[in-house]
Design an enzyme around this catalytic site. Structure first.
Site, mmCIF file in Angstrom:
data_model
loop_
_atom_site.group_PDB
_atom_site.id
_atom_site.type_symbol
_atom_site.label_atom_id
_atom_site.label_comp_id
_atom_site.label_asym_id
_atom_site.label_seq_id
_atom_site.Cartn_x
_atom_site.Cartn_y
_atom_site.Cartn_z
ATOM 1 N N TYR A 1 0.828 -1.199 0.000
ATOM 2 C CA TYR A 1 0.000 0.000 0.000
ATOM 3 C C TYR A 1 0.871 1.262 0.000
ATOM 4 C CZ TYR A 1 -3.167 3.633 1.502
ATOM 5 O OH TYR A 1 -3.867 4.798 1.570
ATOM 6 N N GLU B 1 26.954 -22.646 -14.473
ATOM 7 C CA GLU B 1 25.679 -21.913 -14.377
ATOM 8 C C GLU B 1 24.550 -22.759 -14.940
ATOM 9 O OE1 GLU B 1 26.167 -18.330 -16.620
ATOM 10 O OE2 GLU B 1 27.671 -17.548 -15.240
ATOM 11 N N LYS C 1 21.519 -23.330 -17.556
ATOM 12 C CA LYS C 1 21.198 -22.860 -18.905
ATOM 13 C C LYS C 1 19.701 -22.574 -18.922
ATOM 14 C CE LYS C 1 22.189 -23.640 -23.738
ATOM 15 N NZ LYS C 1 20.917 -23.243 -24.286
ATOM 16 N N ASP D 1 16.087 -21.578 -20.038
ATOM 17 C CA ASP D 1 15.386 -21.788 -21.300
ATOM 18 C C ASP D 1 14.422 -20.626 -21.522
ATOM 19 O OD1 ASP D 1 14.722 -22.986 -23.619
ATOM 20 O OD2 ASP D 1 13.543 -24.610 -22.728
ATOM 21 N N TYR E 1 23.781 -13.297 -17.077
ATOM 22 C CA TYR E 1 24.903 -14.231 -17.205
ATOM 23 C C TYR E 1 26.124 -13.670 -17.915
ATOM 24 C CZ TYR E 1 22.686 -15.235 -21.745
ATOM 25 O OH TYR E 1 22.131 -15.138 -22.981
ATOM 26 N N LYS F 1 23.527 -30.162 -22.455
ATOM 27 C CA LYS F 1 22.057 -30.163 -22.526
ATOM 28 C C LYS F 1 21.498 -31.424 -21.886
ATOM 29 C CE LYS F 1 20.164 -28.095 -25.996
ATOM 30 N NZ LYS F 1 19.247 -26.986 -26.259
ATOM 31 N N CYS G 1 -19.652 -33.272 -33.876
ATOM 32 C CA CYS G 1 -19.320 -33.293 -32.452
ATOM 33 C C CYS G 1 -19.450 -34.706 -31.881
ATOM 34 C CB CYS G 1 -20.240 -32.337 -31.705
ATOM 35 S SG CYS G 1 -19.949 -32.353 -29.932
ATOM 36 N N CYS H 1 -22.598 -34.564 -29.358
ATOM 37 C CA CYS H 1 -23.987 -34.243 -29.714
ATOM 38 C C CYS H 1 -24.249 -34.319 -31.214
ATOM 39 C CB CYS H 1 -24.357 -32.851 -29.192
ATOM 40 S SG CYS H 1 -23.522 -31.527 -30.091
ATOM 41 N N CYS I 1 -17.793 -26.888 -31.660
ATOM 42 C CA CYS I 1 -19.156 -27.373 -31.761
ATOM 43 C C CYS I 1 -20.051 -26.178 -31.441
ATOM 44 C CB CYS I 1 -19.399 -28.504 -30.759
ATOM 45 S SG CYS I 1 -21.161 -28.842 -30.563
ATOM 46 N N CYS J 1 -25.409 -29.525 -26.003
ATOM 47 C CA CYS J 1 -24.217 -30.389 -26.023
ATOM 48 C C CYS J 1 -23.744 -30.593 -24.571
ATOM 49 C CB CYS J 1 -23.137 -29.728 -26.877
ATOM 50 S SG CYS J 1 -21.624 -30.688 -27.006
HETATM 51 S S1 IVH Z 1 26.526 -17.531 -22.095
HETATM 52 C C1 IVH Z 1 29.426 -16.398 -25.320
HETATM 53 N N1 IVH Z 1 25.135 -18.461 -20.061
HETATM 54 O O1 IVH Z 1 21.941 -20.146 -24.343
HETATM 55 C C2 IVH Z 1 28.491 -17.036 -24.381
HETATM 56 N N2 IVH Z 1 24.099 -18.426 -22.185
HETATM 57 O O2 IVH Z 1 23.527 -21.031 -27.083
HETATM 58 C C3 IVH Z 1 27.130 -16.544 -24.509
HETATM 59 N N3 IVH Z 1 21.769 -19.224 -22.189
HETATM 60 O O3 IVH Z 1 20.872 -17.971 -26.540
HETATM 61 C C4 IVH Z 1 26.081 -17.228 -23.754
HETATM 62 N N4 IVH Z 1 21.655 -19.661 -20.036
HETATM 63 O O4 IVH Z 1 20.666 -16.982 -24.251
HETATM 64 C C5 IVH Z 1 25.142 -18.204 -21.385
HETATM 65 N N5 IVH Z 1 24.024 -19.231 -18.175
HETATM 66 C C6 IVH Z 1 24.028 -18.958 -19.463
HETATM 67 C C7 IVH Z 1 22.897 -19.192 -20.287
HETATM 68 C C8 IVH Z 1 22.972 -18.919 -21.655
HETATM 69 C C9 IVH Z 1 21.001 -19.660 -21.184
HETATM 70 C C10 IVH Z 1 21.336 -19.142 -23.601
HETATM 71 C C11 IVH Z 1 21.718 -17.880 -24.293
HETATM 72 C C12 IVH Z 1 21.962 -18.264 -25.730
HETATM 73 C C13 IVH Z 1 22.121 -19.738 -25.675
HETATM 74 C C14 IVH Z 1 23.514 -20.075 -26.119
#
Ligand code: IVH
Length: 678
Positions: free
Chosen positions: A41, A119, A121, A123, A231, A322, A416, A419, A434, A440
């Protein structure tokens, strides 16, 4: 006089700056640190104070004002720009052997000891955000890696991305790179809201995040509640020795970085530690509120990174591991078709049961006819099934080597399954429907369930199962039947205790007190969600006025477009719907609403206004609020009933032409301000 005005302006400017700083500080504490020190608030009060100052003194409005976090609906298309540092991607790997190879390659070039940063990755969607003297200047998508789209307005709505860097130990010119993600809770919320108004749910969080960043209306983007993780740091003046330092510093500057305590980022020196990190996150990722598709391994030291350099496509100092999408193959036995509340038909694949990622999978979603066509599915095909972020698994491909000659291609149904009514598919829409919403069964039951739901009539004690019983016993065939139910009628039903029967009847009777906007929403008209229902109810003030409105009058309502207007007209063109409403009226439901009285002088009372284009002194939201506060009504389309068109820059020629043709008065932003000042 001049001196006094100047004196006043300096203090207003100082006040605005102070509020901006204070609000940014609270935003950071709330969204990044998770440690708010004031209530929501109090925060809103400060924000309102700033908004008021900015409205009065637009000349002092900061480009990065916290008031921009809610977005604005100025429509524009995106410019593309060249990245200052190319946005390269990472090479992918799928096995631990490939990680060992990577480590060996690194160590061949680097003689000293190598430290890696691990780190997640994320998505989502890659973004580069540049800051000039600590102020957010521009946010650009990856695009093709060389050029990307400028989406600054939309990125400004993301609360975990600072608009002003904190502290003052940053280079005057820098770029932070990271990933924009859509948290799973938000993804599910958005989809629930979509299903509620009869729209198809989005397929996955990544595409939704990407689509959101490309939306033209940043106020809609703000509602999506995107998030971002950092990152990478890029600058021609790099004060850091290594990547890890830059990330820790980014947190001090106000960015959300991976949680060190939760091991979302880690510094390691051995391959065993890398493997342990991979294994940890391969299971632990299920507990995150966002999706990751792997982990990233980066050489920490910047000199070592430089020494390793780049291949044509990717850095030699980093690699992505991956996670394997869990996939199995099984037989497609048949396709069944589900009918939703709005009549939307969803095909579902019935599979030979198979074990996948800890559960037995028997069904997979097929979305719509296009999806079946795209996969070119035949009944009896051996299909690959994957479990992505979606809860329901999906078919990702077919093992064509196993397709025998006697199989038959799937023919989408034409009537459908519930019905037998002939299905329709509107041009440009993926879904079949439908059209029989009167008899239905799943549509009837779905409509009643929607009617009694919490955000609609909120009838306590009534649930899906009881609705089923009511329907099967023939007592309730539509929402109006609910209001003539008696306790004596429902008591004989199975498992119906005296007390529950009382509660149900009481809940139904009490629901007659619910206000018109919610009653309108409860009717379940396609595309009429909560917000639209409110807009319609307060604009027209009664169901009769809505029923009698033509297309032009409907689209004259703020935020109502052709699609919604057509759906409303279609609904009320059905005699049976009119009868239903008559019965509900006779049962005492509310079908009228009075617009709330607004405070202040009603200088525009009763005037119908359309605003269009880009304005220099106020945002569109501010203009709309000012007009409404003064008793005016906002419409989105021009009609003969429009009194004024408030025209900004870059207004579409068709609006102008229509206004001229209908003799609507065209005024500027300044004219409007003068009208209110009078
Ligand atoms: S570093 C030169 N760190 O993955 C290095 N990329 O194929 C540049 N992504 O589209 C990327 N998590 O957006 C890096 N911890 C992370 C990441 C990351 C996701 C994505 C990034 C890029 C793709 C790389």
């Amino acid at each position: 006089m001049g001196i006094r005005t100047n004196g006043l302006k300096v203090s207003v400017k100082e006040k605005i700056n102070k509020l901006v700083k204070e609000l940014n500080d609270h935003n950071y504490r709330y969204y990044v640190l998770n440690q708010a020190i004031i209530s929501d608030y109090d925060f809103d009060q400060l924000l309102k104070e700033l908004e008021a100052f900015e409205a009065k003194h637009p000349e002092f409005k900061d480009d990065n004002s916290p008031t921009l976090r809610v977005g604005s609906d100025i429509v524009k298309s995106f410019n593309t720009v060249e990245h200052r540092f190319p946005m390269v991607s990472l090479s992918n790997s799928y096995s631990k052997e490939e990680i060992i190879d990577f480590d060996n390659r690194v160590k061949k070039t680097i003689e000293e000891e190598v430290e890696y940063v691990l780190e997640l990755k994320y998505d989502g969607v890659a973004i580069g955000i540049s800051y000039l003297n600590g102020k957010l200047k521009q946010a650009v998508t990856r695009g093709d890696g060389v050029r990307g789209d400028v989406v600054s307005e939309n990125v400004r709505t993301i609360r975990t991305i600072p608009m002003h860097l904190r502290n003052d130990d940053f280079p005057d010119d820098l770029e932070m790179r990271g990933e924009i993600i859509l948290p799973l809770t938000q993804f599910h919320r958005i989809n629930e809201e979509r299903v509620e108004i009869g729209e198809e749910p989005y397929a996955n969080p990544r595409n939704t995040a990407s689509g959101s960043l490309k939306m033209l209306d940043s106020s809609v983007v703000a509602q999506r509640k995107l998030d971002g993780y950092i990152y990478g740091f890029y600058s021609t003046k790099n004060p850091f020795q290594n990547h890890y330092q830059s990330i820790v510093k980014a947190a001090e500057w106000g960015f959300k970085i991976p949680d060190i305590k939760k091991r979302m980022i880690e510094k390691v020196r051995s391959i065993d530690e890398i493997i342990a990190f991979i294994d940890h996150w391969d299971t632990e990722r299920k507990n995150l509120d966002f999706e990751i598709d792997g982990i990233v391994i980066k050489v920490n030291d910047y000199h070592q990174q430089e020494e390793l350099g780049f291949t044509a496509k990717a850095p030699r100092w980093a690699i992505a591991y991956k996670f394997k999408a869990e996939q199995v193959s099984t037989r497609l036995e048949s396709v069944s078709y589900q009918v939703g509340r709005t009549g939307a038909i969803t095909p579902v694949a019935n599979l030979t049961p198979v074990h996948l990622a800890g559960t037995t999978v028997k069904r997979a979603s097929l979305h719509n006819a296009d999806q079946i066509e795209r996969l070119d599915l035949f009944i009896g095909d051996e299909v690959y099934v994957e479990k992505g972020g979606e809860i329901i698994p999906k078919i990702v491909g077919i093992d064509l080597s196993k397709r025998s000659d006697d199989l038959e291609k799937i023919q989408f149904i034409s009537t459908c399954p519930e019905c037998d009514t002939v299905l329709i598919r509107k041009e440009g829409e993926a879904q079949h429907y439908c059209p029989n919403d009167i008899t239905c069964p799943p549509q009837i039951k779905g409509k009643i369930e929607h009617f009694i739901s919490r955000k609609a009539m909120n009838i306590d004690g009534l649930g899906g199962e009881t609705i089923d019983q009511f329907y099967l016993s023939g007592m309730v065939n539509n929402i109006a039947d609910l209001y003539v139910l008696t306790k004596e009628q429902i008591l004989p039903l199975e498992r119906m205790a005296e007390k529950s029967a009382d509660n149900i009847i009481k809940g139904i009777l009490e629901s007659r007190e619910i206000g018109f906007p919610r009653v309108l929403y409860a009717l379940g008209i396609r595309y009429v969600g909560e917000t639209v229902a409110k807009k319609l109810a307060f604009h027209f003030e009664s169901i009769d006025a809505i029923m009698n409105a033509n297309l032009e009058e409907l689209i004259a309502v703020d935020e109502i477009g052709d699609r919604i207007a057509e759906s409303v007209i279609q609904y009320f063109s059905n005699e049976q719907h009119i009868e239903l409403i008559e019965r509900l009226k006779n049962s005492g439901l509310r079908f009228e609403a009075k617009r709330e009285k607004t405070e202040g002088p009603q200088l525009l009372l009763g005037l119908k206004m359309v605003i269009s284009g880009v304005f220099t002194k106020f945002s569109r939201d501010e203009l709309k609020a000012t007009i409404e506060k003064n008793g005016g009504k906002i419409s989105s389309g021009i009609s003969k009933n429009t009194d004024y068109l408030v025209a900004g820059e870059k207004m579409g020629p068709s609006k102008l032409e229509k206004a001229n043709k209908l003799g609507v008065k065209i005024i500027s932003e300044d004219d409007l301000i003068r009208m209110i000042a009078e």
